[in-house]
Design a protein around this motif. Structure first.
Motif, mmCIF file in Angstrom:
data_model
loop_
_atom_site.group_PDB
_atom_site.id
_atom_site.type_symbol
_atom_site.label_atom_id
_atom_site.label_comp_id
_atom_site.label_asym_id
_atom_site.label_seq_id
_atom_site.Cartn_x
_atom_site.Cartn_y
_atom_site.Cartn_z
ATOM 1 N N THR A 149 -2.184 4.037 0.141
ATOM 2 C CA THR A 149 -0.854 4.268 -0.420
ATOM 3 C C THR A 149 -0.995 5.165 -1.641
ATOM 4 O O THR A 149 -1.801 4.884 -2.529
ATOM 5 C CB THR A 149 -0.183 2.943 -0.842
ATOM 6 O OG1 THR A 149 0.028 2.136 0.322
ATOM 7 C CG2 THR A 149 1.146 3.190 -1.503
ATOM 8 N N GLU A 172 2.969 -2.223 3.275
ATOM 9 C CA GLU A 172 3.902 -1.157 3.627
ATOM 10 C C GLU A 172 3.240 -0.182 4.593
ATOM 11 O O GLU A 172 3.851 0.246 5.588
ATOM 12 C CB GLU A 172 4.386 -0.420 2.379
ATOM 13 C CG GLU A 172 5.453 0.622 2.699
ATOM 14 C CD GLU A 172 6.060 1.270 1.472
ATOM 15 O OE1 GLU A 172 6.925 2.152 1.650
ATOM 16 O OE2 GLU A 172 5.681 0.903 0.333
ATOM 17 N N ARG A 222 8.091 -2.601 -6.498
ATOM 18 C CA ARG A 222 6.785 -3.205 -6.775
ATOM 19 C C ARG A 222 6.082 -2.541 -7.958
ATOM 20 O O ARG A 222 5.260 -3.166 -8.634
ATOM 21 C CB ARG A 222 5.892 -3.178 -5.541
ATOM 22 C CG ARG A 222 5.367 -1.841 -5.113
ATOM 23 C CD ARG A 222 4.297 -1.975 -4.018
ATOM 24 N NE ARG A 222 3.912 -0.666 -3.518
ATOM 25 C CZ ARG A 222 4.323 -0.143 -2.373
ATOM 26 N NH1 ARG A 222 5.142 -0.825 -1.600
ATOM 27 N NH2 ARG A 222 3.926 1.070 -2.000
ATOM 28 N N VAL A 228 7.062 -5.824 -0.839
ATOM 29 C CA VAL A 228 6.013 -5.444 0.101
ATOM 30 C C VAL A 228 4.918 -4.702 -0.655
ATOM 31 O O VAL A 228 5.177 -3.706 -1.339
ATOM 32 C CB VAL A 228 6.589 -4.547 1.219
ATOM 33 C CG1 VAL A 228 5.507 -4.166 2.219
ATOM 34 C CG2 VAL A 228 7.739 -5.259 1.925
ATOM 35 N N GLY A 281 14.381 1.025 -0.504
ATOM 36 C CA GLY A 281 13.418 2.076 -0.748
ATOM 37 C C GLY A 281 13.564 2.690 -2.123
ATOM 38 O O GLY A 281 14.405 2.266 -2.931
ATOM 39 N N GLU A 290 2.483 6.576 2.513
ATOM 40 C CA GLU A 290 1.553 5.659 3.162
ATOM 41 C C GLU A 290 0.830 6.399 4.279
ATOM 42 O O GLU A 290 1.467 7.095 5.088
ATOM 43 C CB GLU A 290 2.298 4.447 3.753
ATOM 44 C CG GLU A 290 2.581 3.349 2.753
ATOM 45 C CD GLU A 290 3.568 3.769 1.681
ATOM 46 O OE1 GLU A 290 3.274 3.573 0.494
ATOM 47 O OE2 GLU A 290 4.638 4.314 2.041
ATOM 48 N N LEU A 314 8.716 1.334 9.122
ATOM 49 C CA LEU A 314 8.552 0.065 8.404
ATOM 50 C C LEU A 314 9.344 -1.077 9.025
ATOM 51 O O LEU A 314 8.813 -2.165 9.264
ATOM 52 C CB LEU A 314 8.982 0.266 6.942
ATOM 53 C CG LEU A 314 9.006 -0.984 6.066
ATOM 54 C CD1 LEU A 314 7.600 -1.371 5.656
ATOM 55 C CD2 LEU A 314 9.867 -0.761 4.821
ATOM 56 N N ASP A 352 16.418 -2.679 3.806
ATOM 57 C CA ASP A 352 15.251 -1.903 3.385
ATOM 58 C C ASP A 352 15.570 -1.258 2.034
ATOM 59 O O ASP A 352 16.385 -0.342 1.952
ATOM 60 C CB ASP A 352 14.956 -0.849 4.454
ATOM 61 C CG ASP A 352 13.732 -0.005 4.145
ATOM 62 O OD1 ASP A 352 13.138 -0.168 3.057
ATOM 63 O OD2 ASP A 352 13.371 0.830 4.984
ATOM 64 N N THR A 371 10.121 -1.938 -1.515
ATOM 65 C CA THR A 371 8.855 -1.208 -1.420
ATOM 66 C C THR A 371 8.457 -0.582 -2.757
ATOM 67 O O THR A 371 8.561 -1.231 -3.796
ATOM 68 C CB THR A 371 8.954 -0.169 -0.294
ATOM 69 O OG1 THR A 371 10.101 0.670 -0.496
ATOM 70 C CG2 THR A 371 9.097 -0.845 1.061
#
Length: 501
Positions: free
Chosen positions: A171, A129, A101, A124, A27, A157, A299, A25, A97
């Motif tokens: 989001t 997400e 992005r 994602v 983050g 989110e 998530l 993950d 995430t």
């Protein structure tokens, strides 16, 4: 800005390999490797490690990922991939995430991961997400109704949940780490305005708010410490809204130095916790929920949940956990469902929650057979109270733990059950004692062998708890069986009786 109003957006249900699965993950503040024993309805982590990289630090000011964070992230992803392969992980997914992005160099960061063997890397979207985090809450709390908020370092989110479905979602780029390094003069105003502009929140008032994410878990730990709460398990920790807002407002105006002096506050969170608490307070003000429930599922669990078949999604997570883990604790061939069916007439009129707890208890009922006899009740109680199992709140967890203590000992001392007694009520305690005493009777009567219980009926009347025994089996009953039946009857405030058929 508001997201689309999506209900049950299509999900990819790929075949999930049997065996261990892993997720990296990525983050905005940290990267984490979690390896699960299998992708199932109740995923059990066997490895969990986090590294703080701060990829989103300075993102709003530069438009790019933090260079030092990128270097640290890539090095640790290499390590995580090696660890996963050594653990014989069958499939390894990387989920990047908000920071990746939104960054101009996010695509380049992902290209650098392309050569890692066996790694499937995904950027994602904000909508996905939110969806995965919502599914994560549903995975761990199947009856969730309200709004989920997942606050990370780079984004927040928000998802409406109800009737096993995902509703409206949004989001917002207001993660505390991102805002504090943005160079903007008033991050607090940005948080307030962003939340006020989510119009669909006004349609979800009066329900439950489900808090997900490291900053809000830190808030829960602090609240536990301040309240002297007896059980340090975040998942389904439940506090009244007014109480949550009062504490959040207090923390939101504290300096880092003041927070460092508060027991229960991690030093890694002192910088971002005030903004996280401001966001929590504003959300609770907008939603006016009945209560706040913290979820350890988010998530990562939601990613796997979304890929399960619908019949697997429909299983209760506590029962799925008890079935899967209980197999390793059983010494006899007696099936848990045979015990459950035999007990059912004695528990006529039970609630759905009690029925679920009774079935889980049957699957876990031999959990301490290999402990020293003098400590079986103690060990069963402690293990069940602290199980990493989803699908039960803290009251239900306490009831299940007490039931397993009574299964091994008819009169466990109240000091041993102190935590569970504080978390439960009179009705729950009575149910636990009855269930434990009946499990104790079932094992004595059957000797752990299948086939005998269906021949001897357990019945509850207004006057007594009785065994209906075929004539040819009456000689197989001993004094211990009579005492166990008497103990079970006392738990129901009834007399005991053994009748020959």
């Amino acid at each position: 800005m508001d997201g689309e109003r999506t209900v049950d957006a299509p999900v990819e249900r790929n075949r999930i390999d049997k065996g261990r699965v892993g997720i990296i993950d990525v983050g905005s503040n940290s990267i984490r490797l979690v390896v699960y024993e299998r992708a199932s309805r109740a995923p059990l982590p066997v490895f969990n490690e986090k590294v703080l990289c701060g990829l989103a630090r300075g993102l709003d000011a530069t438009g790019r990922l933090n260079p030092a964070g990128v270097e640290l992230a890539l090095a640790n992803i290499d390590r995580f991939v090696t660890l996963a392969h050594n653990m014989k992980v069958k499939s390894l997914d990387l989920l990047a995430t908000a920071a990746v992005r939104d960054a101009a160099d996010g695509a380049e960061f992902m290209r650098q991961l392309a050569s890692r063997p066996g790694l499937r890397a995904h950027v994602v979207s904000g909508q996905d997400e939110a969806r995965f985090s919502g599914y994560g809450v549903m995975c761990g709390i199947p009856n969730a109704v309200g709004v989920m908020g997942d606050l990370g370092g780079g984004s927040l989110e928000l998802v409406a949940l109800g009737n096993g479905r995902i509703g409206a979602s949004t989001t917002l780029p207001i993660g505390p780490l991102r805002l504090m390094s943005s160079g903007k003069s008033d991050p607090k105003r940005i948080v307030v305005e962003a939340i006020e502009n989510v119009r669909w929140l006004r349609e979800e008032t009066g329900k439950t708010f489900y808090a997900v994410g490291g900053a809000w878990r830190a808030f829960a730990r602090l609240h536990m410490e301040q309240a002297g709460y007896p059980l340090h398990i975040i998942h389904q920790y439940d506090i009244p809204t007014d109480e949550a807002r009062a504490v959040a407002r207090l923390i939101a105006v504290q300096s880092a130095k003041s927070l460092e002096k508060m027991p229960g506050v991690s030093r890694r969170r002192v910088e971002t916790l005030p903004l996280a608490c401001l966001a929590l307070d504003r959300l609770l003000g907008a939603l006016k929920p009945r209560n706040v429930v913290f979820s350890a599922f988010g998530l990562r669990e939601g990613f796997y949940y979304s890929r399960l078949a619908q019949d697997e999604q429909a299983r209760h997570p506590l029962i799925a956990f008890a079935e899967e883990q209980g197999q390793d604790w059983r010494r006899f061939d007696l099936a848990p469902t045979e015990i459950f069916d035999w007990l059912t007439p004695a528990f006529a009129g039970e609630s759905d929650v009690e029925r679920t707890l009774r079935l889980a208890a049957c699957h876990l009922s031999d959990i301490s057979w290999d402990d020293h006899p003098d400590y079986r009740a103690d060990q069963a109680y402690v293990r069940v109270l602290h199980l990493p199992a989803p699908g039960m709140n803290h009251r239900e967890r306490a009831i299940l733990a007490m039931a397993l203590a009574y299964r091994y000992k008819s009169d466990p001392k109240s000091a041993m059950l102190d935590t569970a007694l504080k978390l439960s009520d009179g009705k729950g305690r009575a149910f636990a004692r009855r269930l434990g005493a009946c499990l104790r009777l079932a094992y004595n009567l059957s000797g752990g062998a299948p086939g005998l219980l269906p021949q001897i009926q357990l019945r509850r009347t207004e006057r007594d708890l009785r065994l209906l025994v075929p004539a040819q089996l009456t000689r197989s009953l001993g004094d211990v069986t009579a005492r166990r039946l008497e103990s079970a009857a006392e738990a129901f405030d009834l007399k005991s009786a053994i009748l020959s058929l």
